[in-house]
Design an enzyme around this catalytic site. Structure first.
Site, PDB file in Angstrom:
ATOM      1  N   ASP A  46     -14.009  -6.488  -3.294  1.00  0.00           N
ATOM      2  CA  ASP A  46     -14.087  -6.635  -1.837  1.00  0.00           C
ATOM      3  C   ASP A  46     -15.431  -7.270  -1.523  1.00  0.00           C
ATOM      4  O   ASP A  46     -16.482  -6.786  -1.967  1.00  0.00           O
ATOM      5  CB  ASP A  46     -13.974  -5.259  -1.154  1.00  0.00           C
ATOM      6  CG  ASP A  46     -12.593  -4.651  -1.347  1.00  0.00           C
ATOM      7  OD1 ASP A  46     -11.644  -5.418  -1.580  1.00  0.00           O
ATOM      8  OD2 ASP A  46     -12.466  -3.414  -1.301  1.00  0.00           O
TER       9      ASP A  46
ATOM     10  N   ASP B 190       0.854  -1.195   0.000  1.00  0.00           N
ATOM     11  CA  ASP B 190       0.000   0.000   0.000  1.00  0.00           C
ATOM     12  C   ASP B 190       0.885   1.238   0.000  1.00  0.00           C
ATOM     13  O   ASP B 190       1.812   1.351   0.803  1.00  0.00           O
ATOM     14  CB  ASP B 190      -0.888   0.021   1.248  1.00  0.00           C
ATOM     15  CG  ASP B 190      -2.022  -0.981   1.147  1.00  0.00           C
ATOM     16  OD1 ASP B 190      -2.287  -1.462   0.029  1.00  0.00           O
ATOM     17  OD2 ASP B 190      -2.639  -1.291   2.182  1.00  0.00           O
TER      18      ASP B 190
END
Lengths: 208, 259
Positions: free
Chosen positions: B130, B11
């Protein structure tokens, strides 16, 4: 005059990864889709992703088919990668496309009858050398390269096949004839072993 | 035979590794490029960068990171986070990303998948989804629902339907990220991963929940995943890429073992 390596740009994908991998092994290469630049090149890399039909149309539109055939006849070392290999055979089953014909043979689609097999063939797979070639000099059993494709080259003559891989069937993944050599795998995305192949190409004189 | 892939996800916020990624070796904080290089040299098969930069003005920094990584790391590189147009995808590709991940934007605008596929090639479009577990209903028959905005917003879309739709719109690969398993370190959502992997013909990458090597073995065998994505397992220094691959290999999972 300084030798010139040209990566052929024919609207078939991102070529800078090929250029960067060449730079990593000390091979300075320019990206160009201009037939005049390719005609002047001392070394040619013919990469590409996408479909054979549209790829071949771009090659023709820019007059690159003619210069590639001339370069092949003149003994200029040429490296095809992925779609760049497929276009080098006579004909592709993809969109029923007549292609350059540097190497006699066809490009076939994987049949994928087994529903558990993912399409396309994407990922790392072992490359087995079937006959020695200067570009494959460093490859040992167990070395894997990165593939992304749904079609594979199938030369008419066994003598034009230098390495194979397996995806349900055994298929040719490195083909060559004289000063032309091509890999179905992405040598520029295949880690150190892929870079070795590019380094070998950088010093290859076009003979076997 | 095709090997299974180990993928690591980093990330990135404002060009730095996000603070939420608590690297043991603190000198590595803030340098996604050296971390990427380290993993590459240690046998990682593929790398994913996720841009979590909030401000749109600073997104250009990500392009520099990608450019820099792409000139030092010679394995497939995938980038996602905030990709909402073909232009975003094209910019990242030019900077050196191989594959582009689309997520929330694709849920809001499914045409983004087909537009990206037409522009950069299907094999380079990764649909990242997701997913959270729910009680099966008529609207959510699989018992799994798509959520967006980092798991905060349920969309009332069935996960299995969305996977199939994504495939038909031209996605070349799927990342299945389980919101329930994410961060638990108790294992991937095997049932979800297997259900989707058996339903589609494109490769499936399992994400969320990995805490020990056996979890990767399970999702790559029982879960039918083509690749396993890890983050904190390797970022915290508990495991190395080469060590994980050796464990998988020892368990009989086909992996690339020479690099």
């Amino acid at each position: 005059m300084k030798p010139v390596t040209v990566i052929i740009d024919y609207d078939a994908g991102n070529l800078r990864s090929v250029q960067r991998a060449c730079a990593e092994v000390g091979l300075e290469a320019q990206i160009s889709g201009d037939a005049a630049d390719v005609a002047r090149a001392d070394r040619i890399i013919f990469p590409g992703v996408g479909a054979a039909g549209s790829g071949m149309a771009s090659v023709r539109k820019n007059g690159l088919d003619r210069v590639l055939l001339d370069a092949f006849a003149a003994g200029v070392p040429i490296l095809g990668i992925c779609l760049g290999v497929q276009i080098s055979l006579d004909h592709s089953e993809e969109q029923d496309t007549p292609t350059l014909g540097l190497v006699p043979g066809k490009v076939r689609r994987f049949q994928f009858d087994n529903p558990a097999l993912k399409v396309p063939h994407m990922g790392w797979n072992e490359v087995r050398v079937t006959q020695p070639h200067p570009l494959l000099a460093d490859i040992e059993p167990g070395q894997e390269f990165y593939f992304v494709h749904g079609y594979y080259p199938d030369p008419t003559n066994k003598s034009d096949v230098f390495a194979v891989s397996d995806y349900e069937i055994e298929f040719p993944c490195a083909v060559g004839r004289g000063n032309y050599f091509g890999t179905q795998f992405h040598t520029e995305k295949s880690g150190r072993f892929g870079l070795n192949l590019l380094a070998n190409f950088a010093k290859w004189d076009g003979t076997c | 035979m095709l090997s299974k892939r180990l993928i690591a996800c980093l990330d990135v916020r404002n060009g730095n590794l996000a603070k939420s990624v608590k690297f043991v070796d603190t000198k590595d904080i803030g340098d996604p490029v050296s971390k990427a290089r380290e993993y590459y040299l240690d046998g990682l098969d593929e790398l994913v960068f996720y841009d979590i930069t909030a401000s749109h003005e600073k997104r250009g920094i990500m392009l520099d990171v990608v450019e820099s990584v792409a000139s030092q790391v010679f394995i497939p590189l995938s980038v996602g986070g905030g990709v909402s147009s073909v232009q975003d995808a094209t910019d990242l590709r030019l900077a050196g990303a191989e594959k582009i991940n689309v997520n929330s934007s694709a849920v809001r605008n499914p045409d983004l998948i087909s537009q990206c596929a037409a522009s950069i090639g299907e094999q380079n479009v990764v649909l990242s989804m997701d997913v959270q577990r729910v009680e099966p209903t008529a609207q959510l028959p699989s018992g799994y629902e798509i959520v967006i905005n980092g798991g905060r917003k349920p969309m009332g879309i069935d996960a299995l339907e969305w996977a199939l739709r994504g495939e038909s719109l031209g996605a070349g690969e799927l990342v299945i990220n389980s919101i329930d398993a994410d961060g638990t370190r108790e294992g991937y959502e095997i049932n979800l991963t297997r259900m989707i992997s058996e339903a589609v013909r494109i490769p499936v990458i399992a994400s969320g929940g990995a805490g020990e090597p056996q979890h990767l073995v399970d999702v790559l065998t029982e879960g039918r995943a083509d690749a396993a994505l890890v983050a904190s397992m390797v970022h915290f220094g508990d495991y190395t890429c080469s060590g994980l691959k050796q464990d998988l290999h020892n368990a009989g999972v086909r992996m690339r073992m020479a690099w």
